[in-house]
Design an enzyme around this catalytic site. Structure first.
Site, PDB file in Angstrom:
ATOM      1  CE  LYS A  17     -25.120   5.393 -57.738  1.00 23.93           C
ATOM      2  NZ  LYS A  17     -24.289   6.080 -56.800  1.00 23.93           N
ATOM      3  CE1 TYR A  54     -39.375  11.895 -42.547  1.00 17.33           C
ATOM      4  CE2 TYR A  54     -38.495  12.931 -40.573  1.00 17.33           C
ATOM      5  CZ  TYR A  54     -39.568  12.377 -41.266  1.00 17.33           C
ATOM      6  OH  TYR A  54     -40.792  12.296 -40.677  1.00 17.33           O
ATOM      7  CB  THR A 188     -29.913   8.773 -75.970  1.00 18.59           C
ATOM      8  OG1 THR A 188     -29.722   9.706 -77.030  1.00 18.59           O
ATOM      9  CG2 THR A 188     -30.806   7.654 -76.448  1.00 18.59           C
ATOM     10  CB  CYS A 381     -34.880  -1.915 -31.314  1.00 17.16           C
ATOM     11  SG  CYS A 381     -33.437  -1.257 -30.446  1.00 17.16           S
ATOM     12  CG  HIS A 507     -32.190  -3.535 -34.939  1.00 17.41           C
ATOM     13  ND1 HIS A 507     -33.263  -2.738 -35.294  1.00 17.41           N
ATOM     14  CD2 HIS A 507     -31.556  -2.886 -33.946  1.00 17.41           C
ATOM     15  CE1 HIS A 507     -33.257  -1.642 -34.544  1.00 17.41           C
ATOM     16  NE2 HIS A 507     -32.240  -1.710 -33.711  1.00 17.41           N
ATOM     17  CD  GLU A 509     -34.515  -4.532 -38.133  1.00 19.29           C
ATOM     18  OE1 GLU A 509     -34.726  -5.448 -37.296  1.00 19.29           O
ATOM     19  OE2 GLU A 509     -34.375  -3.344 -37.801  1.00 19.29           O
TER      20      GLU A 509
HETATM   21  N1  GLN Z   1     -34.024   4.597 -28.691  1.00 15.36           N
HETATM   22  C1  GLN Z   1     -33.909   3.306 -28.148  1.00 15.36           C
HETATM   23  C2  GLN Z   1     -32.540   3.058 -27.510  1.00 15.36           C
HETATM   24  O1  GLN Z   1     -31.603   3.771 -27.767  1.00 15.36           O
HETATM   25  C3  GLN Z   1     -34.196   2.239 -29.185  1.00 15.36           C
HETATM   26  C4  GLN Z   1     -33.162   2.174 -30.248  1.00 15.36           C
HETATM   27  C5  GLN Z   1     -33.628   1.442 -31.487  1.00 15.36           C
HETATM   28  O2  GLN Z   1     -34.814   1.169 -31.638  1.00 15.36           O
HETATM   29  N2  GLN Z   1     -32.723   1.118 -32.369  1.00 15.36           N
HETATM   30  O3  GLN Z   1     -32.382   2.150 -26.754  1.00 15.36           O
END
Ligand code: GLN
Length: 567
Positions: A17, A54, A188, A381, A507, A509
């Site tokens: 979705k 998860y 269907t 990170c 991050h 990404e």
């Molecule tokens: N656990 C680590 C922290 O709190 C890295 C956090 C993460 O990778 N987003 O700094």
């Protein structure tokens, strides 16, 4: 008048979705409309920030620091719609807000009830995103029609036309039309039942999008239309795409979805400009290189746990014309089997973010392997924190160096809690979150990749590089390529004596798009391409992948990474 599209899902969960809603957003933008996207999630958690990957896969972080459902990642990658805290609400947030109002006496002695108080609150959060500039708001309702917990959201969207007029609302329902091998035909009935349930609530869908493995015949379409009380052209087929998710919007166009939407909502627009998506598919189909990247994580078996990382690698592949095979490596397996066995053959190694101790030593071993074998390395990170731990232990000579997240009494706390985190006891929404500025040092790979001195990237962490060790690391060759503007926090570390070793506290990404790969992902993939070329050259067989675990069993770019992984 802002138009509203409500996207619901029936029959089963995981129908895509989010991707379909994002595709609709992209198609409307491609017609020149201003779109806002929103997801309403039926679970009780206030946000997904405290949930394990998860449960619902990765937690997606916005510029404003909100921790949201991963579908918002699809929205940002497919559209330019601005996303904020108002773009994702959960049942928990809705109830929290209503209960807070009740405690303040704002309901003036009335009995507080699901209808009207909870449904009013839901309508209020939908209305909030419909600002004067917005042509269309797309609101996706999480969960599956028929679940008890999504009922208040469905009731609220049923009521919504009473506020803004039925002609300004469109209900799109996504269902499954399964193919039964034994019967040799499409079925269907599940769709009929799911639409039946919606109609019981008082919602007559305007458009049905039918997920299917096999094409839906004319007769089947007519049958669905009749039973679901729709004109046949409003029954849109969305067949599984096995090549790339970027085929989805294009196939929806060829099945007439955007025309139907515009017709029903009386939106007169230009025809959509699909060039950017056609270009993406062209590049994916015609790669110049083939490389393999290992992503070493704690949740390698879960296809959505590092969703944005896999997507960002794909984007970099699109930009650098590389077909990327992604190997999802469980970091704890490295502890058992060693890095050589699991990582040799890869052209790049990426260690993503994470929390908790399981698999940490495997990640540290992966970093060491990448550093010593001169394999392009990208740490994100927790991945950066592991890179610092590894360098501390094996190069700087700080025995048992560690993060205080994993060893409170370590002799060398090279990673330690951020000052601002010391007094915090509440879990939800309390990390260092969202967009933060950083400055980049001259002559670093990061500076070269970004091409600018000041950047802003999204964060989600409690721990940081311990500045007590800065001098020692620097004297031993680690470069602090990026810091917060006041120089207080380390944001990027690099190793200059390595083909490409970049590790970041943020991050990246969350800021990569198929049409605009993130510069660091692009730099990393380019380094992997160069490594592959060098290896091919020395193997004397140019542009042919050498034999190796990584190539024989891993995942192809643009495909569902769950399709396979190195054993
Ligand atoms: N656990 C680590 C922290 O709190 C890295 C956090 C993460 O990778 N987003 O700094």
């Amino acid at each position: 008048m802002t138009k509203h599209i409500f996207v619901t899902g029936g029959v089963v969960s995981s129908l895509g979705k989010g991707l379909t809603s994002a595709s609709i957003g992209m198609l409307l933008e491609a017609r020149g409309l201003k779109v806002r996207m929103q997801k309403l999630d039926p679970y009780i958690n206030v946000d997904p920030g405290t949930m394990s990957p998860y449960q619902h896969g990765e937690v997606y972080v916005l510029d404003d620091g909100s921790e949201t459902d991963l579908d918002l990642g699809h929205y940002e990658r497919f559209t330019n719609a601005p996303l904020t805290r108002d773009s994702n609400y959960t049942t928990g947030q809705i109830y929290l807000s209503v209960i807070e109002k009740e405690r303040k006496g704002q309901f003036l002695g009335k009995t507080v009830q699901v209808i009207p108080h909870i449904t009013d609150e839901i309508k209020h959060v939908i209305r909030k995103v419909a600002d004067a500039d917005t042509d269309v708001v797309i609101t996706e309702i999480g969960g599956t029609v028929g679940d008890i917990e999504s009922l208040p959201f469905l009731e609220a969207i049923r009521q919504y036309p009473l506020l803004v007029g039925r002609e300004n609302c469109l209900y799109i329902h996504l269902t499954l039309v399964p193919y039964l091998k034994a019967a040799g035909e499409l079925k269907t009935k599940p769709t009929q039942h799911s639409v039946g349930q919606l109609r019981q609530i008082g919602i007559q869908p305007d458009i049905l999008i039918c997920r299917c493995e096999q094409p839906i015949s004319r007769e089947e379409r007519d049958k669905i239309a009749l039973f679901c009380n729709l004109p046949p052209q409003a029954v849109i087929e969305e067949r599984d795409k096995d090549f790339s998710i970027y085929e989805v919007p294009l196939s929806l166009v060829s099945n007439g979805l955007d025309d139907q939407i515009c017709e029903r909502l009386k939106l007169s627009t230009q025809s959509p400009d699909l060039d950017p998506f056609n270009e993406i598919l062209h590049r994916l189909r015609n790669p110049n290189h083939e490389i393999s990247i290992a992503v070493v994580g704690k949740y390698a078996e879960h296809k959505d746990a590092y969703k944005s990382i896999y997507e960002s690698l794909d984007h970099a592949g699109i930009r650098q014309r590389a077909q990327i095979r992604i190997g999802r490596i469980q970091s704890s397996d490295i502890e058992d089997e060693g890095p050589e066995y699991l990582l040799s053959g890869y052209d790049g190694i990426l260690v993503p973010g994470g929390f908790g101790e399981r698999g940490i030593e495997g990640k540290v071993q992966a970093v060491r392997y990448a550093r010593e074998k001169q394999i392009p390395f990208f740490g994100i990170c927790l991945g950066m924190q592991c890179a610092v731990i590894e360098y501390g232990r094996n190069v700087v000579g700080l025995e048992h160096a560690h993060s205080t997240e994993f060893d409170k009494n370590t002799k060398h706390p090279v990673i330690c809690l951020l000052d601002e985190q010391r007094e915090i006891t509440q879990m939800g929404g309390t990390m260092r979150l969202g967009s933060q500025p950083a400055k980049l040092a001259e002559g670093t790979r990061s500076r070269e990749a970004y091409g600018v001195e000041e950047i802003a990237e999204r964060h989600r962490h409690r721990y940081e590089f311990n500045n007590v060790y800065r001098q020692q690391f620097s004297a031993n060759g680690m470069k602090f390529a990026g810091t917060s503007p006041d120089d207080a926090l380390v944001e990027i570390v690099e190793l200059p004596n390595h083909p490409w070793f970049v590790a970041v506290q943020f991050h990246p990404e969350f800021k990569s798009k198929p049409t605009k790969a993130h510069p660091l992902f692009a730099g990393f993939v380019q380094a992997a391409i160069e490594r592959r070329a060098r290896r091919n050259k020395s193997a004397g067989e140019s542009e042919k992948a050498p034999e190796g675990r990584a190539d024989s069993s891993s995942v192809q770019s643009g495909q569902d990474p769950s399709a396979g992984q190195p054993a």
